[in-house]
Write a protein that holds these residues in place. Structure first.
Motif, short mmCIF file in Angstrom:
data_model
loop_
_atom_site.label_atom_id
_atom_site.label_comp_id
_atom_site.label_asym_id
_atom_site.label_seq_id
_atom_site.Cartn_x
_atom_site.Cartn_y
_atom_site.Cartn_z
N TYR A 58 0.83 -1.21 0.00
CA TYR A 58 0.00 0.00 0.00
C TYR A 58 0.86 1.26 0.00
N HIS A 59 1.81 1.37 0.94
CA HIS A 59 2.61 2.60 0.97
C HIS A 59 3.88 2.50 0.16
N GLN A 60 4.13 1.37 -0.48
CA GLN A 60 5.20 1.17 -1.45
C GLN A 60 6.60 1.44 -0.91
N ASN A 61 6.73 1.53 0.41
CA ASN A 61 8.02 1.74 1.06
C ASN A 61 8.73 3.02 0.61
N PHE A 62 7.94 4.03 0.23
CA PHE A 62 8.53 5.33 -0.08
C PHE A 62 8.65 6.14 1.19
N ILE A 63 9.84 6.56 1.53
CA ILE A 63 10.01 7.51 2.62
C ILE A 63 10.84 8.71 2.16
N VAL A 64 11.44 8.60 0.98
CA VAL A 64 12.23 9.70 0.43
C VAL A 64 11.53 10.18 -0.83
N PHE A 65 11.17 11.46 -0.82
CA PHE A 65 10.41 12.05 -1.92
C PHE A 65 11.18 13.23 -2.50
N GLU A 66 11.00 13.44 -3.78
CA GLU A 66 11.54 14.65 -4.38
C GLU A 66 10.43 15.69 -4.39
N ALA A 67 10.76 16.86 -3.92
CA ALA A 67 9.77 17.94 -3.84
C ALA A 67 10.43 19.23 -4.33
N TYR A 68 9.66 20.28 -4.31
CA TYR A 68 10.19 21.61 -4.60
C TYR A 68 10.05 22.44 -3.34
N ALA B 96 2.15 32.26 -2.49
CA ALA B 96 3.36 32.45 -1.71
C ALA B 96 4.51 31.62 -2.27
N ALA B 97 4.18 30.53 -2.91
CA ALA B 97 5.19 29.66 -3.51
C ALA B 97 5.41 30.10 -4.95
N THR B 98 6.04 31.25 -5.12
CA THR B 98 6.13 31.91 -6.42
C THR B 98 6.48 31.00 -7.58
N GLY B 99 7.55 30.26 -7.50
CA GLY B 99 7.97 29.44 -8.62
C GLY B 99 7.16 28.18 -8.80
N LEU B 100 6.38 27.81 -7.81
CA LEU B 100 5.71 26.53 -7.85
C LEU B 100 4.36 26.57 -8.53
N LYS B 101 3.66 27.68 -8.46
CA LYS B 101 2.31 27.70 -9.00
C LYS B 101 2.31 27.50 -10.51
N ARG B 102 3.40 27.89 -11.18
CA ARG B 102 3.48 27.70 -12.63
C ARG B 102 3.66 26.22 -12.98
N LYS B 103 4.17 25.44 -12.07
CA LYS B 103 4.43 24.03 -12.33
C LYS B 103 3.19 23.16 -12.09
N ARG B 104 2.09 23.76 -11.69
CA ARG B 104 0.88 23.02 -11.35
C ARG B 104 1.18 21.97 -10.29
N SER B 105 1.94 22.38 -9.32
CA SER B 105 2.37 21.46 -8.27
C SER B 105 1.29 21.26 -7.23
N GLU B 106 1.42 20.17 -6.51
CA GLU B 106 0.52 19.86 -5.41
C GLU B 106 1.25 20.22 -4.12
N VAL B 107 0.75 21.21 -3.41
CA VAL B 107 1.44 21.75 -2.24
C VAL B 107 0.89 21.15 -0.95
N ALA C 207 5.97 27.09 10.17
CA ALA C 207 5.23 26.52 9.05
C ALA C 207 6.21 26.18 7.95
N ALA C 208 5.92 25.14 7.23
CA ALA C 208 6.75 24.73 6.10
C ALA C 208 5.83 24.23 5.00
N ALA C 209 6.35 24.23 3.77
CA ALA C 209 5.55 23.76 2.65
C ALA C 209 6.45 23.07 1.65
N PHE C 210 5.89 22.08 1.00
CA PHE C 210 6.58 21.32 -0.04
C PHE C 210 5.63 21.20 -1.21
N ALA C 211 6.17 21.26 -2.40
CA ALA C 211 5.34 21.06 -3.58
C ALA C 211 5.82 19.81 -4.29
#
Length: 172
Positions: free
Chosen positions: A32-42, A94-105, A119-123
């Motif tokens: 189910y969780h596919q053993n992912f614990i390391v993710f690439e984000a922006y 607030a995530a200036t460069g990210l909104k153009r990438k259609r990222s999921e924040v 507070a922190a955020a990842f896209a």
């Protein structure tokens, strides 16, 4: 009266721990969780340049590249994308460069060492990666463990050649 209460407790049906057929086995859960614990984000917002970052969830810490916070300092995890014009859209702005990438924040509130709230955020590039991150974070925050030997570093949400994370050193 006490005697009847004691007899009722002794002869009451026992309560079983677990959820029977609904409960996932260890192999079901790892599937189910596919053993992912390391993710690439922006990462990077407003005054900070936006760039790829490695976000890792270990048994006791949440890492962003080489920086970390203890998992028990996380107070709330929230989705930063909606179309209400209030929270989600503002958060994306607030995530200036990210909104153009259609990222999921994804955002989170956490307690800093000085007691204040941070507070922190990842896209993430895809909604499925945002969801996988959230599921894994919930699982580990609630006491689940994904053994380091089972971790997948590459895959649809994993690291690309231009990002890295030293899992062996940081898996704590």
């Amino acid at each position: 009266m006490k005697f009847f209460f004691l007899v009722a407790i002794l002869f009451a049906p026992s309560v079983r721990a677990g959820l029977g057929n609904a409960e996932l086995t260890k192999s079901d859960l790892s599937y189910y969780h596919q053993n992912f614990i390391v993710f690439e984000a922006y990462c990077g917002y407003r005054s900070k340049s936006t760039s790829k970052c490695a976000v890792a969830i270990t048994p006791s810490r949440l890492y962003v590249d080489d920086n970390f916070i203890p998992l028990n300092s996380i107070r709330k995890v929230f989705v930063g994308t909606n179309h209400s014009g209030l929270t989600g859209d503002r958060f994306r702005e607030a995530a200036t460069g990210l909104k153009r990438k259609r990222s999921e924040v994804m955002g989170l509130y956490y307690k800093k060492e000085d007691g204040t709230l941070g507070a922190a955020a990842f896209a993430f590039g895809r909604e499925s990666c945002k969801n996988a991150f959230n599921v894994t974070l919930d699982f580990v925050r609630n006491g689940g463990i994904i053994p380091a030997t089972d971790v997948r570093l590459n895959g649809p949400c994993g690291l690309t050649d231009d990002t890295s994370f030293d899992l062996e050193t940081n898996y704590k």
